[in-house]
Design a protein around this motif. Structure first.
Motif, PDB file in Angstrom:
ATOM      1  N   THR A 254      -6.813 -38.709 -29.364  1.00 55.06           N
ATOM      2  CA  THR A 254      -7.722 -38.108 -30.346  1.00 55.06           C
ATOM      3  C   THR A 254      -6.978 -37.126 -31.240  1.00 55.06           C
ATOM      4  O   THR A 254      -7.144 -37.126 -32.472  1.00 55.06           O
ATOM      5  N   ARG A 255      -6.138 -36.279 -30.634  1.00 57.71           N
ATOM      6  CA  ARG A 255      -5.355 -35.314 -31.424  1.00 57.71           C
ATOM      7  C   ARG A 255      -4.398 -36.019 -32.376  1.00 57.71           C
ATOM      8  O   ARG A 255      -4.285 -35.662 -33.550  1.00 57.71           O
ATOM      9  N   ARG A 256      -3.723 -37.004 -31.855  1.00 56.94           N
ATOM     10  CA  ARG A 256      -2.715 -37.692 -32.655  1.00 56.94           C
ATOM     11  C   ARG A 256      -3.353 -38.461 -33.810  1.00 56.94           C
ATOM     12  O   ARG A 256      -2.828 -38.470 -34.931  1.00 56.94           O
ATOM     13  N   LEU A 257      -4.462 -39.123 -33.559  1.00 55.45           N
ATOM     14  CA  LEU A 257      -5.130 -39.867 -34.626  1.00 55.45           C
ATOM     15  C   LEU A 257      -5.669 -38.933 -35.703  1.00 55.45           C
ATOM     16  O   LEU A 257      -5.630 -39.264 -36.897  1.00 55.45           O
ATOM     17  N   ALA A 258      -6.155 -37.767 -35.306  1.00 53.86           N
ATOM     18  CA  ALA A 258      -6.628 -36.790 -36.286  1.00 53.86           C
ATOM     19  C   ALA A 258      -5.479 -36.296 -37.150  1.00 53.86           C
ATOM     20  O   ALA A 258      -5.608 -36.176 -38.384  1.00 53.86           O
ATOM     21  N   ALA A 259      -4.325 -36.012 -36.526  1.00 52.00           N
ATOM     22  CA  ALA A 259      -3.160 -35.579 -37.290  1.00 52.00           C
ATOM     23  C   ALA A 259      -2.667 -36.689 -38.213  1.00 52.00           C
ATOM     24  O   ALA A 259      -2.251 -36.431 -39.352  1.00 52.00           O
ATOM     25  N   CYS A 260      -2.742 -37.908 -37.739  1.00 51.86           N
ATOM     26  CA  CYS A 260      -2.331 -39.055 -38.555  1.00 51.86           C
ATOM     27  C   CYS A 260      -3.226 -39.180 -39.786  1.00 51.86           C
ATOM     28  O   CYS A 260      -2.741 -39.344 -40.910  1.00 51.86           O
ATOM     29  N   ALA A 261      -4.528 -39.092 -39.576  1.00 47.13           N
ATOM     30  CA  ALA A 261      -5.472 -39.209 -40.688  1.00 47.13           C
ATOM     31  C   ALA A 261      -5.297 -38.090 -41.701  1.00 47.13           C
ATOM     32  O   ALA A 261      -5.524 -38.281 -42.906  1.00 47.13           O
ATOM     33  N   ALA A 262      -4.867 -36.922 -41.228  1.00 47.99           N
ATOM     34  CA  ALA A 262      -4.665 -35.775 -42.113  1.00 47.99           C
ATOM     35  C   ALA A 262      -3.295 -35.792 -42.786  1.00 47.99           C
ATOM     36  O   ALA A 262      -2.982 -34.897 -43.584  1.00 47.99           O
ATOM     37  N   GLY A 263      -2.476 -36.792 -42.493  1.00 48.35           N
ATOM     38  CA  GLY A 263      -1.134 -36.873 -43.070  1.00 48.35           C
ATOM     39  C   GLY A 263      -0.158 -35.877 -42.478  1.00 48.35           C
ATOM     40  O   GLY A 263       0.856 -35.557 -43.102  1.00 48.35           O
ATOM     41  N   GLU A 264      -0.434 -35.409 -41.257  1.00 54.01           N
ATOM     42  CA  GLU A 264       0.375 -34.350 -40.643  1.00 54.01           C
ATOM     43  C   GLU A 264       1.298 -34.859 -39.533  1.00 54.01           C
ATOM     44  O   GLU A 264       1.978 -34.064 -38.896  1.00 54.01           O
ATOM     45  N   LEU A 265       1.322 -36.167 -39.316  1.00 54.64           N
ATOM     46  CA  LEU A 265       2.100 -36.722 -38.207  1.00 54.64           C
ATOM     47  C   LEU A 265       3.216 -37.612 -38.738  1.00 54.64           C
ATOM     48  O   LEU A 265       2.990 -38.451 -39.612  1.00 54.64           O
ATOM     49  N   GLN A 266       4.407 -37.413 -38.198  1.00 57.77           N
ATOM     50  CA  GLN A 266       5.537 -38.293 -38.492  1.00 57.77           C
ATOM     51  C   GLN A 266       6.056 -38.861 -37.176  1.00 57.77           C
ATOM     52  O   GLN A 266       6.149 -38.135 -36.177  1.00 57.77           O
ATOM     53  N   VAL A 267       6.391 -40.147 -37.190  1.00 57.61           N
ATOM     54  CA  VAL A 267       6.873 -40.813 -35.983  1.00 57.61           C
ATOM     55  C   VAL A 267       8.099 -41.653 -36.333  1.00 57.61           C
ATOM     56  O   VAL A 267       8.105 -42.365 -37.343  1.00 57.61           O
ATOM     57  N   VAL A 268       9.133 -41.547 -35.515  1.00 60.59           N
ATOM     58  CA  VAL A 268      10.293 -42.427 -35.607  1.00 60.59           C
ATOM     59  C   VAL A 268      10.294 -43.294 -34.353  1.00 60.59           C
ATOM     60  O   VAL A 268      10.381 -42.783 -33.236  1.00 60.59           O
ATOM     61  N   VAL A 269      10.145 -44.597 -34.547  1.00 60.29           N
ATOM     62  CA  VAL A 269      10.109 -45.549 -33.440  1.00 60.29           C
ATOM     63  C   VAL A 269      11.441 -46.291 -33.429  1.00 60.29           C
ATOM     64  O   VAL A 269      11.763 -47.019 -34.376  1.00 60.29           O
ATOM     65  N   GLY A 270      12.199 -46.098 -32.376  1.00 56.44           N
ATOM     66  CA  GLY A 270      13.544 -46.656 -32.329  1.00 56.44           C
ATOM     67  C   GLY A 270      13.569 -48.164 -32.136  1.00 56.44           C
ATOM     68  O   GLY A 270      12.877 -48.713 -31.277  1.00 56.44           O
ATOM     69  N   HIS A 271      14.356 -48.837 -32.957  1.00 51.99           N
ATOM     70  CA  HIS A 271      14.675 -50.260 -32.810  1.00 51.99           C
ATOM     71  C   HIS A 271      16.167 -50.419 -33.098  1.00 51.99           C
ATOM     72  O   HIS A 271      16.802 -49.532 -33.690  1.00 51.99           O
ATOM     73  N   SER A 272      16.691 -51.570 -32.730  1.00 47.45           N
ATOM     74  CA  SER A 272      18.055 -51.934 -33.115  1.00 47.45           C
ATOM     75  C   SER A 272      18.093 -53.364 -33.600  1.00 47.45           C
ATOM     76  O   SER A 272      17.313 -54.213 -33.147  1.00 47.45           O
ATOM     77  N   ASP A 273      19.018 -53.632 -34.549  1.00 48.74           N
ATOM     78  CA  ASP A 273      19.316 -54.984 -35.011  1.00 48.74           C
ATOM     79  C   ASP A 273      20.672 -55.397 -34.457  1.00 48.74           C
ATOM     80  O   ASP A 273      21.609 -54.580 -34.413  1.00 48.74           O
ATOM     81  N   LEU A 274      20.787 -56.654 -34.076  1.00 51.49           N
ATOM     82  CA  LEU A 274      22.023 -57.174 -33.476  1.00 51.49           C
ATOM     83  C   LEU A 274      22.458 -58.410 -34.247  1.00 51.49           C
ATOM     84  O   LEU A 274      21.652 -59.310 -34.506  1.00 51.49           O
ATOM     85  N   LEU A 275      23.730 -58.443 -34.594  1.00 50.83           N
ATOM     86  CA  LEU A 275      24.341 -59.620 -35.203  1.00 50.83           C
ATOM     87  C   LEU A 275      25.453 -60.092 -34.296  1.00 50.83           C
ATOM     88  O   LEU A 275      26.374 -59.336 -33.979  1.00 50.83           O
ATOM     89  N   ALA A 276      25.370 -61.349 -33.843  1.00 48.03           N
ATOM     90  CA  ALA A 276      26.401 -61.939 -32.993  1.00 48.03           C
ATOM     91  C   ALA A 276      27.087 -63.058 -33.774  1.00 48.03           C
ATOM     92  O   ALA A 276      26.434 -63.996 -34.241  1.00 48.03           O
ATOM     93  N   LEU A 277      28.406 -62.943 -33.911  1.00 46.29           N
ATOM     94  CA  LEU A 277      29.221 -63.909 -34.641  1.00 46.29           C
ATOM     95  C   LEU A 277      30.111 -64.629 -33.658  1.00 46.29           C
ATOM     96  O   LEU A 277      31.023 -64.021 -33.070  1.00 46.29           O
ATOM     97  N   PRO A 278      29.884 -65.920 -33.401  1.00 48.99           N
ATOM     98  CA  PRO A 278      30.608 -66.611 -32.328  1.00 48.99           C
ATOM     99  C   PRO A 278      32.066 -66.813 -32.640  1.00 48.99           C
ATOM    100  O   PRO A 278      32.492 -66.822 -33.791  1.00 48.99           O
ATOM    101  N   GLY A 279      32.817 -66.981 -31.568  1.00 50.67           N
ATOM    102  CA  GLY A 279      34.246 -67.264 -31.709  1.00 50.67           C
ATOM    103  C   GLY A 279      35.059 -66.011 -31.514  1.00 50.67           C
ATOM    104  O   GLY A 279      34.590 -64.896 -31.718  1.00 50.67           O
ATOM    105  N   PRO A 280      36.327 -66.155 -31.144  1.00 47.25           N
ATOM    106  CA  PRO A 280      37.174 -64.996 -30.845  1.00 47.25           C
ATOM    107  C   PRO A 280      37.400 -64.078 -32.022  1.00 47.25           C
ATOM    108  O   PRO A 280      37.502 -62.857 -31.885  1.00 47.25           O
ATOM    109  N   ALA A 281      37.424 -64.644 -33.247  1.00 48.87           N
ATOM    110  CA  ALA A 281      37.637 -63.782 -34.404  1.00 48.87           C
ATOM    111  C   ALA A 281      36.335 -63.174 -34.896  1.00 48.87           C
ATOM    112  O   ALA A 281      36.301 -62.083 -35.436  1.00 48.87           O
ATOM    113  N   GLY A 282      35.226 -63.898 -34.712  1.00 53.79           N
ATOM    114  CA  GLY A 282      33.921 -63.383 -35.062  1.00 53.79           C
ATOM    115  C   GLY A 282      33.617 -63.359 -36.529  1.00 53.79           C
ATOM    116  O   GLY A 282      32.483 -63.448 -36.914  1.00 53.79           O
ATOM    117  N   GLY A 283      34.588 -63.195 -37.382  1.00 54.68           N
ATOM    118  CA  GLY A 283      34.349 -63.195 -38.820  1.00 54.68           C
ATOM    119  C   GLY A 283      33.848 -61.888 -39.361  1.00 54.68           C
ATOM    120  O   GLY A 283      33.420 -61.807 -40.489  1.00 54.68           O
TER     121      GLY A 283
END
Length: 284
Positions: A254-283
């Motif tokens: 309830t508190r968090r949604l009220a702050a969100c609606a009032a524009g008073e909440l900031q959230v950083v949700v962690g993600h990562s991107d992965l790139l895999a390049l096959p082969g020994p050199a990888g490119g």
């Protein structure tokens, strides 16, 4: 490719998160990816790109306009409705104006093999790795290695969430949510926040060069609708994992949604991107 009981996501949720996903994706992985694709032996025939667990096709809408040359996208998902939407919304023009075609293949990708990926130039997936088991990640890495196919695996959760302002219950809910992401689901023990590390190790054991970059959601007043929906799901999953949190979590939400609606909440949700390049050199 076999069908398994994977989670279903509503088109509304996927639409709501698409702009945040696009803003978060790690742009600096595109340089090494483009160089690798330009150096492939069959480059004169155009790209064949498989989007695993494509949802409504947001990865294609983001990536097609950032790659040159003819592209043929093969969209994989277990939900026929999502596949129809994804195919209809896939752009038909590449970055340099080349033609883009699209086809759909119903089914899940938890047992993908090198034979499935034969002739594939690139495997992509978004918000998928953390829903896989260790064996499924090993299988994906083995399939890509066997097919000599790069993989761009974006927006995997990593277990980090930062709120401004903070709240005393943040840490308990975060830990419960992360435990929920690692749960056993129908006999499958999901990797959750451990998926990026597990995938990196699996690809590297098979000779790939692996690049990992942060791709966090940064949610502020302009993303209040997404933030509110994400909060409900985040708190709900945490309480499913630890029901004893529910009484305090109701007031927290309830508190968090009220702050969100009032524009008073900031959230950083962690993600990562992965790139895999096959082969020994990888490119890279």
């Amino acid at each position: 490719m076999s069908t398994a009981d994977a989670p279903r996501y509503t088109p509304e949720w996927l639409r709501l998160r698409e702009d945040a996903d696009a803003a978060a994706r790690a742009q600096d992985l595109l340089g090494p990816l483009r160089r690798r694709l330009a150096d492939r032996p069959q480059r004169s025939t155009g790209l064949v790109i498989r989007d695993l667990g494509c949802g409504t096709g947001s990865m294609g809408r983001w990536l097609i306009a950032r790659l040159d040359g003819p592209q043929h996208w093969l969209l994989h998902d277990r939900d026929p409705d999502l596949l129809r939407r994804a195919a209809a919304l896939t752009p038909r023009t590449a970055a340099d104006g080349s033609r883009v075609t699209v086809a759909t293949e119903p089914g899940d990708i938890t047992r993908v093999t090198a034979a499935d990926l034969a002739g594939t130039s690139l495997v992509t997936a978004s918000a998928l790795l953390d829903l896989l088991t260790g064996d499924e990640v090993e299988g994906l890495a083995e399939a890509c290695a066997g097919a000599g196919c790069p993989a761009l695996l974006a927006l995997s959760v990593v277990g980090r969430v930062e709120f401004t302002p903070g709240d005393p219950l943040d840490a308990a809910l975060r830990d419960a949510f992360n435990a929920h992401q690692r749960r056993s689901d129908g006999g499958r023990r999901l990797l959750g926040p451990d998926a990026v590390t597990a995938a990196s190790e699996a690809f590297m054991r098979r000779g790939a060069t692996v690049l990992v970059r942060p791709s966090p959601w940064r949610l502020g007043s302009g993303e209040s609708t997404l933030t509110a929906e994400w909060l409900r799901g985040w708190v709900g999953a945490a309480c499913e994992q630890r029901p004893e949190l529910s009484v305090r979590a109701d007031a927290y939400l309830t508190r968090r949604l009220a702050a969100c609606a009032a524009g008073e909440l900031q959230v950083v949700v962690g993600h990562s991107d992965l790139l895999a390049l096959p082969g020994p050199a990888g490119g890279a």
